[in-house]
Scaffold this motif. Sequence first.
Motif, PDB file in Angstrom:
ATOM      1  N   ARG A 137     120.135  51.230 -46.938  1.00 39.59           N
ATOM      2  CA  ARG A 137     119.408  51.957 -45.894  1.00 39.59           C
ATOM      3  C   ARG A 137     120.227  52.079 -44.616  1.00 39.59           C
ATOM      4  NH1 ARG A 137     113.916  51.810 -46.188  1.00 39.59           N
ATOM      5  NH2 ARG A 137     114.120  53.652 -44.854  1.00 39.59           N
ATOM      6  N   ALA A 138     121.321  51.326 -44.531  1.00 38.15           N
ATOM      7  CA  ALA A 138     122.104  51.266 -43.293  1.00 38.15           C
ATOM      8  C   ALA A 138     123.036  52.456 -43.164  1.00 38.15           C
ATOM      9  CB  ALA A 138     122.905  49.975 -43.245  1.00 38.15           C
ATOM     10  N   GLN A 139     123.218  52.899 -41.919  1.00 41.79           N
ATOM     11  CA  GLN A 139     124.186  53.952 -41.643  1.00 41.79           C
ATOM     12  C   GLN A 139     125.548  53.388 -41.284  1.00 41.79           C
ATOM     13  OE1 GLN A 139     120.888  55.303 -39.350  1.00 41.79           O
ATOM     14  NE2 GLN A 139     121.525  57.421 -39.569  1.00 41.79           N
ATOM     15  N   GLU A 140     125.594  52.084 -41.039  1.00 43.58           N
ATOM     16  CA  GLU A 140     126.871  51.430 -40.764  1.00 43.58           C
ATOM     17  C   GLU A 140     126.772  49.980 -41.225  1.00 43.58           C
ATOM     18  OE1 GLU A 140     130.074  50.906 -37.086  1.00 43.58           O
ATOM     19  OE2 GLU A 140     128.171  51.918 -36.744  1.00 43.58           O
ATOM     20  N   LEU A 141     127.794  49.534 -41.973  1.00 42.69           N
ATOM     21  CA  LEU A 141     127.879  48.153 -42.446  1.00 42.69           C
ATOM     22  C   LEU A 141     129.152  47.536 -41.897  1.00 42.69           C
ATOM     23  CD1 LEU A 141     126.983  48.616 -46.239  1.00 42.69           C
ATOM     24  CD2 LEU A 141     125.522  47.584 -44.492  1.00 42.69           C
ATOM     25  N   LEU A 142     129.024  46.373 -41.261  1.00 46.60           N
ATOM     26  CA  LEU A 142     130.180  45.679 -40.716  1.00 46.60           C
ATOM     27  C   LEU A 142     130.262  44.306 -41.371  1.00 46.60           C
ATOM     28  CD1 LEU A 142     129.783  46.565 -36.924  1.00 46.60           C
ATOM     29  CD2 LEU A 142     131.297  47.641 -38.592  1.00 46.60           C
ATOM     30  N   ARG A 143     131.360  44.057 -42.083  1.00 48.06           N
ATOM     31  CA  ARG A 143     131.540  42.784 -42.792  1.00 48.06           C
ATOM     32  C   ARG A 143     132.479  41.842 -42.031  1.00 48.06           C
ATOM     33  NH1 ARG A 143     127.255  43.393 -45.767  1.00 48.06           N
ATOM     34  NH2 ARG A 143     127.454  44.706 -47.614  1.00 48.06           N
ATOM     35  N   GLU A 144     133.141  42.340 -40.976  1.00 47.43           N
ATOM     36  CA  GLU A 144     134.081  41.509 -40.243  1.00 47.43           C
ATOM     37  C   GLU A 144     133.338  40.392 -39.512  1.00 47.43           C
ATOM     38  OE1 GLU A 144     133.760  44.780 -39.796  1.00 47.43           O
ATOM     39  OE2 GLU A 144     135.486  45.541 -40.926  1.00 47.43           O
ATOM     40  N   PRO A 145     134.051  39.341 -39.085  1.00 45.13           N
ATOM     41  CA  PRO A 145     133.410  38.244 -38.354  1.00 45.13           C
ATOM     42  C   PRO A 145     132.590  38.750 -37.171  1.00 45.13           C
ATOM     43  CG  PRO A 145     135.654  37.634 -38.917  1.00 45.13           C
ATOM     44  CD  PRO A 145     135.496  39.082 -39.305  1.00 45.13           C
ATOM     45  N   ILE A 146     131.423  38.159 -36.985  1.00 42.48           N
ATOM     46  CA  ILE A 146     130.490  38.618 -35.953  1.00 42.48           C
ATOM     47  C   ILE A 146     131.099  38.515 -34.563  1.00 42.48           C
ATOM     48  CG2 ILE A 146     128.277  38.060 -34.830  1.00 42.48           C
ATOM     49  CD1 ILE A 146     127.287  37.233 -37.665  1.00 42.48           C
ATOM     50  N   GLY A 147     131.909  37.477 -34.330  1.00 41.90           N
ATOM     51  CA  GLY A 147     132.494  37.272 -33.003  1.00 41.90           C
ATOM     52  C   GLY A 147     133.418  38.381 -32.554  1.00 41.90           C
ATOM     53  N   THR A 148     133.947  39.141 -33.513  1.00 44.19           N
ATOM     54  CA  THR A 148     134.792  40.280 -33.144  1.00 44.19           C
ATOM     55  C   THR A 148     134.077  41.611 -33.367  1.00 44.19           C
ATOM     56  OG1 THR A 148     135.801  40.177 -35.342  1.00 44.19           O
ATOM     57  CG2 THR A 148     136.963  39.100 -33.545  1.00 44.19           C
ATOM     58  N   SER A 149     133.337  41.743 -34.448  1.00 43.44           N
ATOM     59  CA  SER A 149     132.724  43.034 -34.774  1.00 43.44           C
ATOM     60  C   SER A 149     131.557  43.386 -33.858  1.00 43.44           C
ATOM     61  CB  SER A 149     132.268  43.055 -36.233  1.00 43.44           C
ATOM     62  OG  SER A 149     131.301  42.050 -36.477  1.00 43.44           O
ATOM     63  N   LEU A 150     130.702  42.405 -33.520  1.00 39.65           N
ATOM     64  CA  LEU A 150     129.530  42.721 -32.698  1.00 39.65           C
ATOM     65  C   LEU A 150     129.919  43.142 -31.285  1.00 39.65           C
ATOM     66  CD1 LEU A 150     126.426  42.933 -32.712  1.00 39.65           C
ATOM     67  CD2 LEU A 150     126.378  40.610 -31.779  1.00 39.65           C
ATOM     68  N   PRO A 151     130.787  42.417 -30.575  1.00 34.85           N
ATOM     69  CA  PRO A 151     131.176  42.892 -29.238  1.00 34.85           C
ATOM     70  C   PRO A 151     131.745  44.302 -29.253  1.00 34.85           C
ATOM     71  CG  PRO A 151     131.843  40.605 -29.504  1.00 34.85           C
ATOM     72  CD  PRO A 151     131.356  41.082 -30.854  1.00 34.85           C
ATOM     73  N   LYS A 152     132.575  44.633 -30.252  1.00 34.06           N
ATOM     74  CA  LYS A 152     133.139  45.998 -30.319  1.00 34.06           C
ATOM     75  C   LYS A 152     132.044  47.035 -30.541  1.00 34.06           C
ATOM     76  CE  LYS A 152     137.680  44.622 -32.124  1.00 34.06           C
ATOM     77  NZ  LYS A 152     138.571  44.659 -33.320  1.00 34.06           N
ATOM     78  N   LEU A 153     131.109  46.723 -31.431  1.00 31.84           N
ATOM     79  CA  LEU A 153     129.999  47.642 -31.698  1.00 31.84           C
ATOM     80  C   LEU A 153     129.173  47.876 -30.436  1.00 31.84           C
ATOM     81  CD1 LEU A 153     127.979  49.171 -33.587  1.00 31.84           C
ATOM     82  CD2 LEU A 153     126.909  46.938 -34.016  1.00 31.84           C
ATOM     83  N   LEU A 154     128.841  46.800 -29.732  1.00 33.24           N
ATOM     84  CA  LEU A 154     127.997  46.946 -28.540  1.00 33.24           C
ATOM     85  C   LEU A 154     128.731  47.634 -27.402  1.00 33.24           C
ATOM     86  CD1 LEU A 154     126.034  43.556 -28.575  1.00 33.24           C
ATOM     87  CD2 LEU A 154     125.527  45.725 -29.714  1.00 33.24           C
ATOM     88  N   ARG A 175     130.851  50.056 -27.863  1.00 33.61           N
ATOM     89  CA  ARG A 175     130.744  51.473 -28.243  1.00 33.61           C
ATOM     90  C   ARG A 175     129.393  52.031 -27.815  1.00 33.61           C
ATOM     91  NH1 ARG A 175     130.450  52.560 -33.807  1.00 33.61           N
ATOM     92  NH2 ARG A 175     131.019  50.496 -34.572  1.00 33.61           N
ATOM     93  N   ILE A 176     128.334  51.267 -28.061  1.00 28.88           N
ATOM     94  CA  ILE A 176     127.002  51.737 -27.721  1.00 28.88           C
ATOM     95  C   ILE A 176     126.853  51.867 -26.202  1.00 28.88           C
ATOM     96  CG2 ILE A 176     124.556  51.097 -27.737  1.00 28.88           C
ATOM     97  CD1 ILE A 176     125.073  49.815 -30.494  1.00 28.88           C
ATOM     98  N   ALA A 177     127.370  50.894 -25.469  1.00 33.24           N
ATOM     99  CA  ALA A 177     127.278  50.944 -24.008  1.00 33.24           C
ATOM    100  C   ALA A 177     128.016  52.138 -23.431  1.00 33.24           C
ATOM    101  CB  ALA A 177     127.827  49.651 -23.406  1.00 33.24           C
ATOM    102  N   ALA A 178     129.133  52.497 -24.091  1.00 29.85           N
ATOM    103  CA  ALA A 178     129.934  53.626 -23.611  1.00 29.85           C
ATOM    104  C   ALA A 178     129.294  54.965 -23.941  1.00 29.85           C
ATOM    105  CB  ALA A 178     131.334  53.552 -24.203  1.00 29.85           C
TER     106      ALA A 178
END
Length: 251
Positions: A228-245, A247-250
């Motif tokens: 159901r997801a439009q994006e799947l991130l398997r990388e470590p949360i400590g690096t993938s989540l900050p980058k994702l957020l 992007r959203i903030a920008a």
Amino acid sequence: MSGGEAMSGARRPLVVVMSGAGISTDSGIPDYRGPNGLWRRDPEAEKLVTYEFSMADPEIRRRAWRMRREGPALRARPNVAHEAVVRLERSGTPVRVITQNVDGLHQLAGMPERKVLELHGSARSVRCTRCKARSGMEEALERVAAGDPDPACEACGGILKSATVMFGEGLDPAVLGEAVAVTKACDIFIAVGTSLQVHPAAALAGLAADHGARLVIVNAEPTPYDDRAQELLREPIGTSLPKLLERIAAG
């Protein structure tokens, strides 16, 4: 307008971050169902957080108090993933956190209390099972350290328990109701560090997608909602989540 429809003007998307145990592993708190999870290493540990066993057996309660006193949860500090959620909220983006965790690390990182919905309660306080009085966990643990292995409620003598939702207990309907409401209203729903196997919390991911939200899953292992997801991130949360957020903030 549903969550996934085109936005007009300068309105920022409402972002819901639903966090599970995986977001706190970098803070030194082990998860439960991962490859090295607590339940896999010590199946007996599940009894310590099961209401029926806890109420019936003083020895299980004593073990549970020792676990709380010796465990890492109350000494843990927020990590970069918790801090990234706070930065997104402070950027002016509307953010709500729905968490399955009981560690309070989102609030310690700086998320306003009113914007964090703790589905499974909090390990930072205790509740009497008889009179429902609440008090601080640290106070109870001080009594354990002073030699009381199973401290009773000082108001009525009832059995004390962590103010968490144990196995065999229902979720707080008011908290769950608010979680459902923000899930239906959000534009982006991020499930991070959760196996999406524990219901009813897990069903929120599907509910968000049903109401048009962009579903993003950040988790090392597959979940039942990956399709159901439009994006799947398997990388470590400590690096993938900050980058994702970021992007959203920008935008």
